[in-house]
Design a protein around this motif. Structure first.
Motif, short mmCIF file in Angstrom:
data_model
loop_
_atom_site.label_atom_id
_atom_site.label_comp_id
_atom_site.label_asym_id
_atom_site.label_seq_id
_atom_site.Cartn_x
_atom_site.Cartn_y
_atom_site.Cartn_z
N LEU A 162 0.84 -1.19 0.00
CA LEU A 162 0.00 0.00 0.00
C LEU A 162 0.88 1.24 0.00
O LEU A 162 1.97 1.24 0.57
N ASN A 163 0.36 2.29 -0.64
CA ASN A 163 1.13 3.53 -0.74
C ASN A 163 0.22 4.73 -0.47
O ASN A 163 -0.46 5.21 -1.38
N PRO A 164 0.18 5.23 0.77
CA PRO A 164 -0.57 6.47 1.03
C PRO A 164 0.18 7.67 0.46
O PRO A 164 1.40 7.75 0.56
N MET A 165 -0.57 8.60 -0.14
CA MET A 165 0.05 9.77 -0.78
C MET A 165 -0.60 11.05 -0.31
O MET A 165 -1.80 11.11 -0.05
N LEU A 166 0.23 12.10 -0.25
CA LEU A 166 -0.21 13.44 0.11
C LEU A 166 -0.02 14.34 -1.10
O LEU A 166 1.09 14.47 -1.63
N ASN A 167 -1.12 14.94 -1.56
CA ASN A 167 -1.10 15.84 -2.71
C ASN A 167 -0.65 17.22 -2.26
O ASN A 167 -1.35 17.90 -1.49
N LEU A 168 0.51 17.67 -2.72
CA LEU A 168 1.06 18.96 -2.31
C LEU A 168 0.64 20.11 -3.20
O LEU A 168 0.94 21.27 -2.91
N ASN A 169 -0.05 19.82 -4.30
CA ASN A 169 -0.42 20.85 -5.26
C ASN A 169 -1.91 21.17 -5.09
O ASN A 169 -2.77 20.53 -5.67
N GLN A 170 -2.23 22.15 -4.27
CA GLN A 170 -3.60 22.58 -4.03
C GLN A 170 -3.77 24.02 -4.51
O GLN A 170 -3.29 24.95 -3.88
N LYS A 171 -4.46 24.19 -5.66
CA LYS A 171 -4.67 25.52 -6.23
C LYS A 171 -6.16 25.73 -6.48
O LYS A 171 -6.86 24.83 -6.90
N ASN A 172 -6.62 26.97 -6.25
CA ASN A 172 -8.03 27.30 -6.44
C ASN A 172 -8.36 27.80 -7.84
O ASN A 172 -9.53 27.98 -8.16
N ASP A 173 -7.32 28.06 -8.66
CA ASP A 173 -7.59 28.58 -9.99
C ASP A 173 -7.68 27.49 -11.04
O ASP A 173 -7.73 27.77 -12.23
N GLN A 174 -7.73 26.22 -10.62
CA GLN A 174 -7.85 25.11 -11.55
C GLN A 174 -9.32 24.73 -11.73
O GLN A 174 -10.12 24.87 -10.81
N GLN A 175 -9.64 24.22 -12.90
CA GLN A 175 -11.01 23.77 -13.16
C GLN A 175 -11.29 22.44 -12.49
O GLN A 175 -12.42 22.16 -12.09
N ILE A 176 -10.28 21.59 -12.37
CA ILE A 176 -10.40 20.30 -11.69
C ILE A 176 -9.37 20.27 -10.56
O ILE A 176 -8.21 20.63 -10.75
N ALA A 177 -9.79 19.84 -9.39
CA ALA A 177 -8.88 19.71 -8.26
C ALA A 177 -9.03 18.32 -7.66
O ALA A 177 -10.13 17.72 -7.69
N LEU A 178 -7.95 17.82 -7.10
CA LEU A 178 -7.94 16.50 -6.48
C LEU A 178 -7.78 16.64 -4.97
O LEU A 178 -7.27 17.64 -4.47
N LYS A 179 -8.23 15.63 -4.25
CA LYS A 179 -8.17 15.65 -2.80
C LYS A 179 -6.72 15.66 -2.31
O LYS A 179 -5.79 15.29 -3.04
N LYS A 180 -6.58 16.04 -1.07
CA LYS A 180 -5.26 16.14 -0.48
C LYS A 180 -4.64 14.77 -0.22
O LYS A 180 -3.42 14.60 -0.28
N TYR A 181 -5.48 13.76 0.07
CA TYR A 181 -4.97 12.44 0.41
C TYR A 181 -5.49 11.40 -0.58
O TYR A 181 -6.62 11.49 -1.07
N ASP A 182 -4.65 10.42 -0.86
CA ASP A 182 -5.03 9.31 -1.72
C ASP A 182 -4.30 8.05 -1.23
O ASP A 182 -3.31 8.13 -0.51
N MET A 183 -4.82 6.91 -1.64
CA MET A 183 -4.23 5.62 -1.26
C MET A 183 -4.13 4.74 -2.50
O MET A 183 -5.10 4.62 -3.26
N PHE A 184 -2.96 4.13 -2.69
CA PHE A 184 -2.72 3.30 -3.86
C PHE A 184 -2.40 1.85 -3.45
O PHE A 184 -1.72 1.62 -2.45
N LEU A 185 -2.89 0.92 -4.25
CA LEU A 185 -2.47 -0.48 -4.17
C LEU A 185 -1.31 -0.67 -5.13
O LEU A 185 -1.39 -0.23 -6.30
N GLU A 186 -0.25 -1.34 -4.67
CA GLU A 186 0.94 -1.55 -5.49
C GLU A 186 1.18 -3.04 -5.76
O GLU A 186 1.11 -3.85 -4.84
#
Length: 249
Positions: A162-186
């Protein structure tokens, strides 16, 4: 006759011994896998993709109170490459199993394509807009490695984790934004190559997001109502990566 038989037997044994020695080579770093714990660094590349669930027709209330019917689809239209860099620590569990923790940075870009079917061009085709979604993830992969017995100076293996990830790119001027946290199966495979001064480990890893990475709260932060048809065009997204990494241990 007895002498001939004895000579033939000795010759046969010598040939067998010679062939057996032919398959063996001098082992580099023969005791490296006996360490209970060791560190290393990693460097590699990866490609990113994301699957969106488009909601179809929608109604948008504009600033003047009018309601606008729109149909916009969103897609990442290509696999975009990126850079991977990090460190690792590996714990020896047994002669065949190891547990690895690898704090890693993933730098990349996602090329998004929006098609507006409610605003066709002169030929009747939907108008298109594009957006580059810059990505910077900080992750801590937790992997269980199953390796075969070492043969000469190489040792193939399989891994899962498992690979927990932290999204460091948080911008309000984007049309699409992703959550701050995600989890991946490897899931992956690789091979250890024992060189004279270090162990090199090329590894191919497939990573699948386990959560909905789309930030549905992002629409509330947008001041330009013209962006809402694109922001609200999806309600779910799932991230994917394929990573080729070189570990130096």
């Amino acid at each position: 006759m007895k002498r001939r038989g004895l000579c033939t037997l000795i010759l046969s044994l010598n040939l067998i011994s010679g062939f057996a020695q032919f398959d063996k080579t001098v082992q580099n770093r023969p005791y490296t896998d006996l360490r209970p714990f060791h560190f290393g660094v990693l460097l590699g590349t990866h490609v990113q993709d994301i699957e969106f669930n488009n909601i179809g027709p929608q109604q948008i209330t504009m600033d003047d109170g009018t309601v606008k019917n729109v149909l916009v689809t969103t897609d990442q239209d290509r696999w975009d490459p990126g850079l991977t860099i990090g460190v690792l620590g590996e714990l020896r569990l047994s002669s065949l199993f190891q547990f690895r923790i690898a704090p890693t940075m993933y730098f990349g870009n996602r090329h998004l394509a929006f098609k507006d079917f409610s605003d066709p061009d002169q030929t009747g085709k939907p108008t298109e807009q594009r957006e580059d979604l810059k990505m910077a993830y900080m992750s801590t992969a937790l992997d269980l490695i199953f390796a075969s017995p070492r043969f000469n100076n190489h040792r193939p293996y399989l891994l899962a984790g498992l690979n927990p990830m932290l999204n460091l790119n948080q911008k309000n001027d984007q049309q699409i934004a992703l959550k701050k946290y995600d989890m991946f199966l490897e899931l992956g495979l690789g091979c250890d190559f024992y060189l004279q001064y270090f162990k090199l480990r090329p590894e191919l890893k497939f990573m699948l997001g386990l959560t909905n990475s789309y930030d549905s709260q992002h629409a509330g932060t947008i001041t330009d109502k013209n962006m809402l048809p694109f922001t609200n065009s999806v309600n779910k997204s799932t991230s994917k990566m394929i990573a080729l990494t070189f570990y130096f241990e």
